[in-house]
Write an enzyme that holds these catalytic residues in place. Structure first.
Site, PDB file in Angstrom:
ATOM      1  N   SER A   1       1.141  -0.923  -0.233  1.00 38.62           N
ATOM      2  CA  SER A   1      -0.091  -0.162  -0.193  1.00 38.62           C
ATOM      3  C   SER A   1       0.774   1.427   0.017  1.00 38.62           C
ATOM      4  O   SER A   1       0.320   2.367  -0.773  1.00 38.62           O
ATOM      5  CB  SER A   1      -0.739   0.127   1.311  1.00 38.62           C
ATOM      6  OG  SER A   1       0.035  -0.444   2.754  1.00 38.62           O
ATOM      7  N   THR A   2       2.124   1.276   0.330  1.00 38.23           N
ATOM      8  CA  THR A   2       2.785   3.021   0.252  1.00 38.23           C
ATOM      9  C   THR A   2       3.391   2.869  -0.777  1.00 38.23           C
ATOM     10  O   THR A   2       4.078   3.895  -0.873  1.00 38.23           O
ATOM     11  CB  THR A   2       4.228   2.127   1.690  1.00 38.23           C
ATOM     12  OG1 THR A   2       3.570   1.900   2.832  1.00 38.23           O
ATOM     13  CG2 THR A   2       4.467   3.483   1.778  1.00 38.23           C
TER      14      THR A   2
ATOM     15  N   GLY B   1       7.982  -1.124  -0.132  1.00 42.03           N
ATOM     16  CA  GLY B   1       7.732  -0.704   1.915  1.00 42.03           C
ATOM     17  C   GLY B   1       8.351  -1.954   2.966  1.00 42.03           C
ATOM     18  O   GLY B   1       9.089  -2.490   2.595  1.00 42.03           O
ATOM     19  N   ALA B   2       7.297  -1.924   4.029  1.00 42.35           N
ATOM     20  CA  ALA B   2       7.996  -2.772   5.038  1.00 42.35           C
ATOM     21  C   ALA B   2       6.813  -3.207   6.143  1.00 42.35           C
ATOM     22  O   ALA B   2       6.569  -2.281   6.043  1.00 42.35           O
ATOM     23  CB  ALA B   2       8.925  -2.979   5.400  1.00 42.35           C
TER      24      ALA B   2
ATOM     25  N   GLY C   1       4.150  -9.225   3.663  1.00 45.98           N
ATOM     26  CA  GLY C   1       3.212  -9.006   4.067  1.00 45.98           C
ATOM     27  C   GLY C   1       2.240  -9.166   3.090  1.00 45.98           C
ATOM     28  O   GLY C   1       1.041  -9.398   3.642  1.00 45.98           O
ATOM     29  N   GLY C   2       2.765  -8.713   2.122  1.00 45.31           N
ATOM     30  CA  GLY C   2       1.843  -9.037   0.722  1.00 45.31           C
ATOM     31  C   GLY C   2       2.490  -9.967  -0.404  1.00 45.31           C
ATOM     32  O   GLY C   2       2.034 -10.384  -1.512  1.00 45.31           O
TER      33      GLY C   2
ATOM     34  N   GLU D   1      10.743  -9.015  -4.469  1.00 46.65           N
ATOM     35  CA  GLU D   1      11.016  -8.433  -4.141  1.00 46.65           C
ATOM     36  C   GLU D   1      13.064  -8.395  -3.462  1.00 46.65           C
ATOM     37  O   GLU D   1      13.908  -7.504  -3.503  1.00 46.65           O
ATOM     38  CB  GLU D   1      10.328  -7.653  -2.486  1.00 46.65           C
ATOM     39  CG  GLU D   1       9.228  -7.424  -2.926  1.00 46.65           C
ATOM     40  CD  GLU D   1       7.877  -7.025  -1.827  1.00 46.65           C
ATOM     41  OE1 GLU D   1       7.160  -6.132  -1.483  1.00 46.65           O
ATOM     42  OE2 GLU D   1       8.405  -7.993  -0.633  1.00 46.65           O
TER      43      GLU D   1
END
Ligand SMILES: O=C(CO)[C@H](O)[C@H](O)COP(=O)(O)O
Length: 264
Positions: free
Chosen positions: A36-37, A101-102, A115-116, A122
């Site tokens: 989302s970020t 993101g993280a 998380g995704g 990545e």
């Protein structure tokens, strides 16, 4: 403004700050993370593109199906890692910078990701980058991994091996490296689909709770040794900078603590 809006605003501020600093007109190859970020990272890239402030031949290397969709929707050019020309130094790090993101970041900028469920691509993209910059809201900012993030470490496993890998991970003993007497692994379940999450690579994900992780590189290495494990969502020593947005609208930028001390 509700709490979810404040968190989104914090993520957006961090993403914009990181893009403004790192995606200068001389950047030719950019790694684009997942989550989302990263939506806000791509929003800022689209603005810079519209203003003619990006390299005219910029290509973006996606880290997931979501990331690829974002890149294309923003009018940016996607590129496959394997199609990029080799660089001169022999390391094959053809990506100038990756912004991602993280789920949690510790004082040394060791990171939990996945998380995704995108941590395999990545990590491959991060390893092919000359710099990995992390963006998120301040809830991701921790001293030790496991301080804040309760979701465990995502571990991508080959479907045929998920039960044996789970059993072997739960027997890992590394005195002093993590808090729990024994790790506890759960097969991640899908939402609005019966059965497990299936990654972009056709694999399953185990979420492994270690409690607080005192030695991320040791845990990362040990889990990677379990047969059937494809990738571990601990990124040790890969990130060089992290940007965290706060709910009050301020932003913090951190580098690894050991490097910050050297500069004191
Ligand atoms: O590692 C990831 C995906 O695999 C994401 O970057 C991580 O889960 C953070 O996501 P978000 O920006 O939505 O909080």
């Amino acid at each position: 403004m509700g709490s979810a809006d404040l968190v989104a605003q914090a993520k957006r501020a961090a993403a914009f700050a990181a893009v403004n600093k790192h995606v200068t007109p001389d950047v030719r190859v950019l790694g684009v993370g997942t989550g989302s970020t990263v939506v806000f990272v791509v929003e800022r890239l689209a603005e810079l593109r519209a203003q003619g402030q990006l390299h005219p031949e910029l290509v973006c290397v996606p880290t997931s199906f979501q990331s690829s969709q974002l890149i294309v929707a923003a009018g940016l050019r996607p590129a496959e890692l394997n199609d990029l020309p080799a660089d001169g130094d022999g390391l094959h790090a053809p990506i100038d910078v990756t912004i991602d993101g993280a789920d949690e970041v510790d004082a040394e900028l060791n990171v939990i990701k996945g998380g995704g469920a995108a941590h395999l691509r990545e990590k491959v993209v991060a390893a092919a980058s000359r710099a990995l910059v992390i963006v998120g809201d301040s809830t991701k900012d921790a001293r030790v991994l496991g301080d804040k993030w309760a979701g465990g470490v995502p571990v991508e496993v080959a479907p045929l091996a998920w039960r044996t890998a789970k059993a072997q991970i739960e027997r890992i003993a590394l005195p002093g490296a993590f808090e729990l007497a024994a790790p506890a692994a759960t097969l991640r379940q899908a939402v609005r689909k019966a059965g497990p999450v299936v990654t972009d690579n056709g694999n399953f994900v185990l979420d492994v709770c270690f409690g607080r992780i005192h030695d991320p590189p040791a845990v990362e290495r040990r889990v990677m040794m379990v047969p059937g494990v494809v990738e571990v969502g601990i990124f040790s020593g890969m990130a060089c900078e992290a940007w965290f947005g706060n709910e009050d609208g301020t932003i913090a930028c951190r580098i690894p603590q050991s490097m910050a001390k050297k500069h004191e």
